[in-house]
Design a protein around this motif. Sequence first.
Motif, PDB file in Angstrom:
ATOM      1  N   UNK A   1       0.833  -1.202   0.000  1.00 17.31           N
ATOM      2  CA  UNK A   1       0.000   0.000   0.000  1.00 17.31           C
ATOM      3  C   UNK A   1       0.865   1.247   0.000  1.00 17.31           C
ATOM      4  N   UNK A   2       0.269   2.352  -0.425  1.00 18.85           N
ATOM      5  CA  UNK A   2       0.984   3.625  -0.444  1.00 18.85           C
ATOM      6  C   UNK A   2       0.026   4.771  -0.175  1.00 18.85           C
ATOM      7  N   UNK A   3       0.555   5.831   0.381  1.00 24.29           N
ATOM      8  CA  UNK A   3      -0.214   7.054   0.643  1.00 24.29           C
ATOM      9  C   UNK A   3       0.623   8.260   0.256  1.00 24.29           C
ATOM     10  N   UNK A   4      -0.003   9.205  -0.456  1.00 25.36           N
ATOM     11  CA  UNK A   4       0.634  10.450  -0.858  1.00 25.36           C
ATOM     12  C   UNK A   4      -0.261  11.612  -0.433  1.00 25.36           C
ATOM     13  N   UNK A   5       0.328  12.585   0.255  1.00 28.38           N
ATOM     14  CA  UNK A   5      -0.410  13.748   0.736  1.00 28.38           C
ATOM     15  C   UNK A   5       0.208  15.005   0.138  1.00 28.38           C
ATOM     16  N   UNK A   6      -0.635  15.831  -0.484  1.00 28.50           N
ATOM     17  CA  UNK A   6      -0.191  17.051  -1.146  1.00 28.50           C
ATOM     18  C   UNK A   6      -0.770  18.255  -0.408  1.00 28.50           C
ATOM     19  N   UNK A   7       0.101  19.152   0.034  1.00 27.06           N
ATOM     20  CA  UNK A   7      -0.332  20.358   0.728  1.00 27.06           C
ATOM     21  C   UNK A   7      -0.776  21.413  -0.263  1.00 27.06           C
TER      22      UNK A   7
END
Length: 383
Positions: free
Chosen positions: A211-217
């Motif tokens: 699994x992977x998670x990417x968070x963009x501000x």
Amino acid sequence: MNKSLLIKIIFVFVIIPLFVTAQTADKPAAASPESSVAYPQFQFKGLLQARYLESTGTNVDVMGVHHSTGEVTQSSFDIKRMRVGLNTKLSNTTEVVILVNLADFKSDTKGKVLENAYGKYTFNKYIALTGGQFRPAFGIEELVPVDIIKSFDFSNQYYEFGKNGWTSFQIGASASGAFDVGKIPVNYAVSVLNGNGKNQEMDNDNGKQYSTRWVFGLSKEHQINLGLNGGIGKRSDQKVFALGVDITSDFKLTDRFTFDLQVEYKQGTNQNLYFSLPADARTSNVDDYQMRGIYFLPNLRYVVDYKKLTSLELSCRFESFDNNFKVNSNERKTYTPMISLEFGKAYLGRIEMGFEIDRYDKNIPDTAFYNDDLFLIQLQLRL
């Protein structure tokens, strides 16, 4: 509202704050930093969540289970969590984290009690490696401790995706870090997991879940963040998947009022349900069994700062979740209105009161798939 319930509410909001105030006395100022840091460093943590529950559903107990016989417990005190944790920094790059929930001893402890048990090595801000039992990043709730969420507990989708190996406490390894793309800050995490839950001796098959998670501000001023989550894997030679998207924001309305919002959508294979069914009672394709859910959690915070009372918060989470929408759909809608009083800083003391209201498309007698109205009062103290 009946008289006995009114008396209980008055008791909580008059007597318990006095107790909380005693527990949140001002701490002495921290000593000035020394020129050198000695290792190892130890930080002890603790959390108590004690609750009063009262079900007003017809023949539905405090756990949400319907009983056609009418013999049902509809009011009870409960210890939801009694956590004790230790964070140890072996150096400025290495830490070991242990967390146990002693409240799990009140029932069968198999697969319970031990929650966090991992080590983490941070090379720099771009990459850190984590191994052991931890909460993999796969959505908003996985990165927020339960004692500072804006509702009584995590969402229905969080626990169901946890049963399927994507969220909650899992055994495996993860790489995480942060970097900037132009002016946009980016946080990422990539995990490989056994996918069969916490406190297991070993993987129950040769399949792993990735699994992977990417968070963009997107906005620093209003703290608007966009999260993208995805996962693939195998369970007993069957391919499984999960995906999700979420957004968070935090708006300062005035010097005392702030408004924050969480929205999260997830969908994935419900392999836990599939393999729990007899072979002759399910289809041949695990992909026929899928779950999906979305929730909205708005929260209004008013800073009080009157004696030990820090803030007043109002929230109401709305969630729609279906654990098997393709084969046997039975959508569950949950409304959780809540008022919260905060004492001390960072939720050191907290009193919450509200309801969990469940509505199903189809009521199934003698199961937890049944309409329910649950009143809750929760006292929280944390170290």
